[in-house]
Enzyme design. Structure first.
Site, PDB file in Angstrom:
ATOM      1  N   ASP A  16       0.855  -1.192   0.000  1.00  6.22           N
ATOM      2  CA  ASP A  16       0.000   0.000   0.000  1.00  6.22           C
ATOM      3  C   ASP A  16       0.891   1.243   0.000  1.00  6.22           C
ATOM      4  OD1 ASP A  16      -2.224   1.586   0.091  1.00  6.22           O
ATOM      5  OD2 ASP A  16      -2.695   1.219   2.196  1.00  6.22           O
ATOM      6  N   GLU A  95      -6.765   4.846  -8.784  1.00  9.71           N
ATOM      7  CA  GLU A  95      -8.005   5.378  -8.215  1.00  9.71           C
ATOM      8  C   GLU A  95      -8.723   6.395  -9.097  1.00  9.71           C
ATOM      9  OE1 GLU A  95      -8.917   7.679  -4.046  1.00  9.71           O
ATOM     10  OE2 GLU A  95      -7.730   5.855  -4.046  1.00  9.71           O
ATOM     11  N   LYS A 131      -9.894   1.680  -8.967  1.00  9.12           N
ATOM     12  CA  LYS A 131     -10.285   1.816  -7.560  1.00  9.12           C
ATOM     13  C   LYS A 131     -11.425   2.829  -7.449  1.00  9.12           C
ATOM     14  CE  LYS A 131      -7.626   2.266  -3.253  1.00  9.12           C
ATOM     15  NZ  LYS A 131      -6.325   2.787  -2.781  1.00  9.12           N
ATOM     16  N   THR A 155     -13.318   0.402  -2.880  1.00  8.82           N
ATOM     17  CA  THR A 155     -12.617   0.835  -1.678  1.00  8.82           C
ATOM     18  C   THR A 155     -13.564   1.561  -0.725  1.00  8.82           C
ATOM     19  OG1 THR A 155     -10.619   1.983  -0.921  1.00  8.82           O
ATOM     20  CG2 THR A 155     -11.856   3.024  -2.715  1.00  8.82           C
ATOM     21  N   PHE A 177     -11.897  -1.617   5.200  1.00  9.92           N
ATOM     22  CA  PHE A 177     -10.916  -0.808   5.925  1.00  9.92           C
ATOM     23  C   PHE A 177     -10.867  -1.187   7.408  1.00  9.92           C
ATOM     24  CE2 PHE A 177      -9.799   3.198   3.306  1.00  9.92           C
ATOM     25  CZ  PHE A 177      -9.643   2.430   2.167  1.00  9.92           C
TER      26      PHE A 177
END
Length: 323
Positions: A16, A95, A131, A155, A177
């Protein structure tokens, strides 16, 4: 054996970060990026050539400063993604802007553009995950993109409703998350640490994993946003886990053996019943989860704020080019 080596027996490890050197060091299968990670990476002298190339491409596109800044960001995401794909054997997540989280059509358009830019660089779309925030609109966009062969990583996922809707939309991957869920419950409990065996973030991913495996959904689960190594090892067996360089370092420096915690065979014993969510049911079910409602809204705002920092940086680079 290190904890990282042991973990890799059960779970695909993802880095990440936007720091390519950190990715190369820890040898993950995949990598994920976001505007904040790329903003920090873009400040490093090592990656100055990527910034300059993105600025040149944006200048060639022309238009006003805002249009050129948007082009700069798209190009920067793709250039970093291409570099990352040189050091990981798998996929990179790129993203879509958080500002598009409630706009299905705009999300689809941006995803198609990013894929086209990767194709210009000779990268097959199988190696890219787009994403997208796990809003109702984002999930609908992902459903359409998946039918076109564009794979998506949903996400900012906090609620069971989000997870069910993503599975029904047949998205490739979700990113629950863990750490942010933990943060919310810790704050609710007056700031006291929550015992490891009661970690609500770990419990959330475990529930989703068991549900997906019990009912045969193909959507993969990638736990994200970890606060400590303990949360990671308690999710050994998850399809994927995306981990910061700092926690990857801890896992690599610690001797030990990780036991598998999540198992598709054991998931068959789950008492969950299969759900089918239309828009009204999804919105109500998600709304009933105070943590998820707050963290999704907060996450979109934070991702958008991070993107604004990157946008300001983009404007400064464009101004230098045209000025």
């Amino acid at each position: 054996m290190t904890l990282l080596d042991s973990l890799k027996k059960y779970t695909i490890v993802v880095a990440d970060t936007g720091d390519i050197e950190a990715i190369a060091k820890h040898r993950p299968q995949d990598a994920t990026t976001n505007p904040s990670l790329l903003f920090h990476a873009a400040q490093m002298p090592t990656y100055r050539h990527l910034v300059e190339e993105a600025a040149e491409l944006a200048e060639q596109r022309g238009g006003n400063h805002e249009a050129m800044a948007e082009e700069f960001i798209d190009r920067l995401f793709v250039l970093f993604g291409c570099e990352i794909l040189k050091v990981v054997p798998g996929r990179v997540s790129t993203e879509v802007a958080a500002s598009l989280s409630f706009d299905t059509a705009a999300t689809i358009a941006k995803a198609r553009k990013l894929i086209s830019l990767y194709k210009e660089k000779g990268v097959a779309q199988e190696r890219i995950l787009i994403k997208i925030a796990s809003t109702w609109e984002g999930i609908r966009a992902a459903e359409i993109l998946e039918k076109e062969g564009i794979h998506c990583n949903l996400t900012l996922l906090f609620s069971f409703a989000q997870a069910v809707a993503c599975a029904e939309a047949a998205v490739t991957l979700i990113s629950p998350f863990v750490g942010r869920i933990y943060d919310w419950y810790k704050k609710e409990h007056g700031g006291a640490e929550i015992p490891a065996d009661q970690d609500p973030g770990v419990a959330s991913v475990t529930r989703i994993y068991n549900y997906y495996k019990k009912f045969g959904y193909k959507t993969q689960i990638m736990g994200a946003s970890f606060r400590n190594v303990n949360q990671i090892v308690r999710l050994a067996g998850s399809d994927l886990l995306t981990i910061s360089p700092e926690l990857l370092e801890q896992l690599e420096q610690t001797e030990g053996v990780v036991e598998r915690k999540l198992d598709s065979a054991k998931a068959q014993a789950s008492k969950e019943e299969r759900l089918h969510l239309d828009e009204k049911t999804f919105r109500w079910m998600h709304n009933e989860d105070a943590m998820a409602t707050e963290k999704l809204a907060e996450g979109i705002r934070k991702f958008n704020s991070d993107a604004r920092h990157l946008e300001d940086f983009a404007l400064s680079q464009v101004a230098q080019k045209v000025g």
